[in-house]
Scaffold this motif. Sequence first.
Motif, PDB file in Angstrom:
ATOM      1  N   UNK A 105      -3.332   5.903   8.646  1.00  0.00           N
ATOM      2  CA  UNK A 105      -3.576   6.120   9.892  1.00  0.00           C
ATOM      3  C   UNK A 105      -5.086   5.974   9.960  1.00  0.00           C
ATOM      4  N   UNK A 106      -5.988   6.390   9.055  1.00  0.00           N
ATOM      5  CA  UNK A 106      -7.374   5.957   8.917  1.00  0.00           C
ATOM      6  C   UNK A 106      -7.771   4.716   8.688  1.00  0.00           C
ATOM      7  N   UNK A 107      -6.876   3.753   8.381  1.00  0.00           N
ATOM      8  CA  UNK A 107      -7.093   2.491   8.208  1.00  0.00           C
ATOM      9  C   UNK A 107      -7.014   1.593   9.285  1.00  0.00           C
ATOM     10  N   UNK A 108      -7.657   0.552   9.607  1.00  0.00           N
ATOM     11  CA  UNK A 108      -7.992  -0.291  10.803  1.00  0.00           C
ATOM     12  C   UNK A 108      -6.968  -1.643  10.369  1.00  0.00           C
ATOM     13  N   UNK A 109      -6.935  -2.154   9.442  1.00  0.00           N
ATOM     14  CA  UNK A 109      -6.376  -3.536   9.232  1.00  0.00           C
ATOM     15  C   UNK A 109      -4.877  -3.075   8.442  1.00  0.00           C
ATOM     16  N   UNK A 110      -4.006  -3.942   8.749  1.00  0.00           N
ATOM     17  CA  UNK A 110      -2.731  -3.778   8.083  1.00  0.00           C
ATOM     18  C   UNK A 110      -2.938  -3.978   6.577  1.00  0.00           C
ATOM     19  N   UNK A 111      -3.708  -4.983   6.472  1.00  0.00           N
ATOM     20  CA  UNK A 111      -3.967  -5.110   4.828  1.00  0.00           C
ATOM     21  C   UNK A 111      -4.530  -4.052   4.190  1.00  0.00           C
ATOM     22  N   UNK A 112      -5.454  -3.262   4.867  1.00  0.00           N
ATOM     23  CA  UNK A 112      -5.947  -1.831   4.111  1.00  0.00           C
ATOM     24  C   UNK A 112      -4.632  -0.881   4.328  1.00  0.00           C
ATOM     25  N   UNK A 113      -3.981  -0.793   5.611  1.00  0.00           N
ATOM     26  CA  UNK A 113      -2.944  -0.007   5.424  1.00  0.00           C
ATOM     27  C   UNK A 113      -1.985   0.057   4.278  1.00  0.00           C
ATOM     28  N   UNK A 114      -1.703  -1.276   3.948  1.00  0.00           N
ATOM     29  CA  UNK A 114      -0.640  -1.415   3.020  1.00  0.00           C
ATOM     30  C   UNK A 114      -1.318  -1.162   1.564  1.00  0.00           C
ATOM     31  N   UNK A 115      -2.673  -1.530   1.281  1.00  0.00           N
ATOM     32  CA  UNK A 115      -3.396  -0.989   0.240  1.00  0.00           C
ATOM     33  C   UNK A 115      -3.114   0.513  -0.039  1.00  0.00           C
ATOM     34  N   UNK A 116      -3.439   1.297   0.906  1.00  0.00           N
ATOM     35  CA  UNK A 116      -3.812   2.756   1.266  1.00  0.00           C
ATOM     36  C   UNK A 116      -2.118   3.190   0.950  1.00  0.00           C
ATOM     37  N   UNK A 117      -1.243   2.688   1.468  1.00  0.00           N
ATOM     38  CA  UNK A 117       0.191   3.075   1.229  1.00  0.00           C
ATOM     39  C   UNK A 117       0.317   3.205   0.124  1.00  0.00           C
ATOM     40  N   UNK A 118       0.113   1.988  -0.758  1.00  0.00           N
ATOM     41  CA  UNK A 118       0.617   1.740  -2.347  1.00  0.00           C
ATOM     42  C   UNK A 118      -0.193   3.167  -3.156  1.00  0.00           C
ATOM     43  N   UNK A 119      -1.609   3.052  -2.705  1.00  0.00           N
ATOM     44  CA  UNK A 119      -2.502   3.972  -3.571  1.00  0.00           C
ATOM     45  C   UNK A 119      -2.176   5.410  -3.247  1.00  0.00           C
ATOM     46  N   UNK A 120      -1.760   5.730  -2.218  1.00  0.00           N
ATOM     47  CA  UNK A 120      -1.752   7.039  -1.822  1.00  0.00           C
ATOM     48  C   UNK A 120      -0.445   7.427  -2.394  1.00  0.00           C
ATOM     49  N   UNK A 121       0.679   6.590  -2.338  1.00  0.00           N
ATOM     50  CA  UNK A 121       1.859   6.949  -2.860  1.00  0.00           C
ATOM     51  C   UNK A 121       1.960   6.994  -4.310  1.00  0.00           C
ATOM     52  N   UNK A 122       1.089   6.372  -5.040  1.00  0.00           N
ATOM     53  CA  UNK A 122       1.052   6.418  -6.555  1.00  0.00           C
ATOM     54  C   UNK A 122       0.296   7.633  -6.713  1.00  0.00           C
ATOM     55  N   UNK A 123      -0.930   7.989  -5.953  1.00  0.00           N
ATOM     56  CA  UNK A 123      -1.673   9.328  -6.356  1.00  0.00           C
ATOM     57  C   UNK A 123      -0.816  10.231  -5.905  1.00  0.00           C
ATOM     58  N   UNK A 124       0.141  10.475  -4.925  1.00  0.00           N
ATOM     59  CA  UNK A 124       1.163  11.562  -4.625  1.00  0.00           C
ATOM     60  C   UNK A 124       2.078  11.828  -5.718  1.00  0.00           C
ATOM     61  N   UNK A 125       2.430  10.690  -6.144  1.00  0.00           N
ATOM     62  CA  UNK A 125       3.490  10.639  -7.349  1.00  0.00           C
ATOM     63  C   UNK A 125       2.906  11.345  -8.651  1.00  0.00           C
ATOM     64  N   UNK A 126       1.625  11.041  -8.871  1.00  0.00           N
ATOM     65  CA  UNK A 126       0.791  11.308 -10.143  1.00  0.00           C
ATOM     66  C   UNK A 126       0.622  12.943 -10.015  1.00  0.00           C
ATOM     67  N   UNK A 127       0.073  13.040  -8.828  1.00  0.00           N
ATOM     68  CA  UNK A 127      -0.153  14.570  -8.369  1.00  0.00           C
ATOM     69  C   UNK A 127       0.843  15.567  -8.485  1.00  0.00           C
ATOM     70  N   UNK A 128       2.305  14.870  -8.122  1.00  0.00           N
ATOM     71  CA  UNK A 128       3.362  15.800  -8.090  1.00  0.00           C
ATOM     72  C   UNK A 128       4.387  15.328  -8.887  1.00  0.00           C
ATOM     73  N   UNK A 129       4.356  15.064 -10.018  1.00  0.00           N
ATOM     74  CA  UNK A 129       4.947  14.408 -11.075  1.00  0.00           C
ATOM     75  C   UNK A 129       6.595  15.145 -11.180  1.00  0.00           C
ATOM     76  N   UNK A 130       6.396  16.372 -11.208  1.00  0.00           N
ATOM     77  CA  UNK A 130       7.681  17.213 -11.465  1.00  0.00           C
ATOM     78  C   UNK A 130       8.595  17.170 -10.227  1.00  0.00           C
TER      79      UNK A 130
END
Lengths: 217, 217, 217, 217
Positions: free
Chosen positions: C87-112
């Motif tokens: 929601x902090x992003x303005x453009x869809x392009x940025x949103x897609x980037x952040x969606x991927x980035x934050x998902x992978x970060x979340x996964x990496x931080x909560x592996x188990x």
Amino acid sequence: MSIKNRPNNQKEMSFIEKARRAQIVECAIETIAEVGYTQASLGEIAKRANISKGVISYHFENKEELLGQITTEYYIAWQSYIAPRIEAQKSPKEMLRVYIESNLAFVAENRKHVFAVIELVSKTITANGKLQFAAEHDEAVFVPIENILTQGMQEGVFREFTKSSARVMALTIRNAIDGFTMELMRKPHVDVQEYTRELVTIFDISTRKQGVALEGR
Amino acid sequence: MSIKNRPNNQKEMSFIEKARRAQIVECAIETIAEVGYTQASLGEIAKRANISKGVISYHFENKEELLGQITTEYYIAWQSYIAPRIEAQKSPKEMLRVYIESNLAFVAENRKHVFAVIELVSKTITANGKLQFAAEHDEAVFVPIENILTQGMQEGVFREFTKSSARVMALTIRNAIDGFTMELMRKPHVDVQEYTRELVTIFDISTRKQGVALEGR
Amino acid sequence: MSIKNRPNNQKEMSFIEKARRAQIVECAIETIAEVGYTQASLGEIAKRANISKGVISYHFENKEELLGQITTEYYIAWQSYIAPRIEAQKSPKEMLRVYIESNLAFVAENRKHVFAVIELVSKTITANGKLQFAAEHDEAVFVPIENILTQGMQEGVFREFTKSSARVMALTIRNAIDGFTMELMRKPHVDVQEYTRELVTIFDISTRKQGVALEGR
Amino acid sequence: MSIKNRPNNQKEMSFIEKARRAQIVECAIETIAEVGYTQASLGEIAKRANISKGVISYHFENKEELLGQITTEYYIAWQSYIAPRIEAQKSPKEMLRVYIESNLAFVAENRKHVFAVIELVSKTITANGKLQFAAEHDEAVFVPIENILTQGMQEGVFREFTKSSARVMALTIRNAIDGFTMELMRKPHVDVQEYTRELVTIFDISTRKQGVALEGR
DNA sequence: TATGAATGAGTATTCATTCAT
DNA sequence: TATGAATGAATACTCATTCAT
């Protein structure tokens, strides 16, 4: 294929299979009769049968089926024993006497089985949390007596019974018989013959048409 | 110090303590009557009493003591109800009638309690693995009837009973009463008055001295 | 009163109770992540938590509730993590980037936790013998991506998507993210940053409006 | 002598033996596909095969061997299907297209088998308690795609990939294909052709050398 | 006194595996 | 080869009881 899943397990059941089931049922009866329903776990039954718990699960779908078998077999045996003896009688008076006599004889000859069934029935009463008597069986049990009473009344040898007073009488006779089983448990050496004679007397007197009764003496 | 370890807990029991126990017992009765013995876990009883399970353990040594209390209280209540009513009668015939009448009335008025006790007794039979009827209580129950029968026989209004035929008659009467309880469970709206009348008739007829009886009519 | 029977257990749950449940859930996650769903028996979980099996049963209605808690908590944590970042992003392009980035970060931080949920979901598929996907959750997961795609398309920065081609793209992105989790399991030391960069590139390119895309270079 | 103990069972396996094993494997696949891994007990498989449980144990060392056979057969079938189709292509671009097309076609044509393998792999991950992916197989799966990518890069039709970015791309393509299988499970009537077209598009765009790509349009 | 929490033995049931026939 | 029978370990769950607070 597991026995449990057979569509027509009655017919397809092999001789050995039947024998094994019979043996387990027999053991379950003894276990219940000796340690009571509550203590009669599958483990306990298996231990007494000198088999592993798994064997029971192999031959019976679940505990319910095993216990159900006990009750079912009992009713069949009971009916096979009682019915022909009653039918061999001519008068209602004789039928009533034979009903009582054969019931007590049956109980005395099948103590463990009968006791096991009593245990089972008493637990089934509240099986699912709500009062639920094994109604079909239970009510079926009263039918022969009620028939005898009706017939005796129509033939004029028994006193008059309304529908509900006939039921009370039927119940009382059944209760006397079931109560005999309990007495037999408490005092295994009770004189069955004498007990039988007394019950016959009691219910002979209390069903008898009063005037007729005296003449008979 | 826990109540359980008190040396003389009967006497030292405070009013509050008694009240709490009474409340728990009351709840246990209702629980057993409603869901049956098997489902009546301490947890279930506690839930219905809106207390924690620990409270029960605090007030009762163990489950057995709690259940025992139910039975004990029942016999006391039963005796207090029955005894004076019988003693108020003059003739054995009246006593027998009142015995039956008051028993059925007691049952009808205390359905839950009576049903709970029946559940308990049927389970207690084999509590420790060996048949162990609540013998003291149980046998005590037959005494009043046997007394009535003996007295009636001596006064010449009842027919002759040997010691064992008197016991059979006593048992049969008790069984009729207990059987009524079961019928009440099966059919809660059964006509108590009529059932009572029928039972009185049955046992009036079957105890009556034959000659005398007719004259009385 | 047992926790299980409380009507409103969410609110009435004490701090200690919550903590205990959290601890058990945590332990269940680790157990599943380490030995897999099939081996994650209550006994195994209890052993790792250094508590008795009964404790789990005390705090959770049944195994299903415990496992359900894992999934539920996961979705809440996931959503809390992802949503605000997008929601902090303005453009869809940025949103897609952040969606991927934050998902992978979340996964990496909560592996188990993530791995445990993947195990759980894969087992739930055929839980009752019939294919039954955890549809609500599952479908809910696609919504944010589909929204981003739609928005990007409307704004003319993404290429044209029909309803079904948008779904294929959404699925492919999700599969890429879930697949990353598996890769992380296989190779715990994989370079997350690089993996993230590559995925962002792949889906940036493949969603981009062709003409516009070139201008951007 | 049981087959299990034969030294060289591969070669000595008779035709009948092979057929029997094949039949059992086939049945196992269907069972897993229909009721899921967890419910797919040997008993269940035997029931569906109309044979006794013992037969399975006779023909397979243990359950693991049976399940392993499913996976092995799958990979062989998969490879026989995919490899020649790719090899028939000249350009990497075509090879990539055909790789995706043939994979989706293979999945669609062998739904049950593929689903069974997915179930198995997801459970095998942690089979012995430690994470142990079917690494050999798994890694082998990525080889063809990585080869295609390398070749396309060398020929200058694909954009530049480092070793690790090539792996991410390869994984993403595989994940898209495996994800399609899941979608097929969720929605059996999904339009396979359309799904295929979309995936081809996505990965055509995202592998394409940017300048070249435009020219191609 | 009362409670919530914890325990551990006990329950029915499932299942891969073994084996005699 | 194939089978039915048996096994015993494992599983989720229940429950009376104990105990610190």
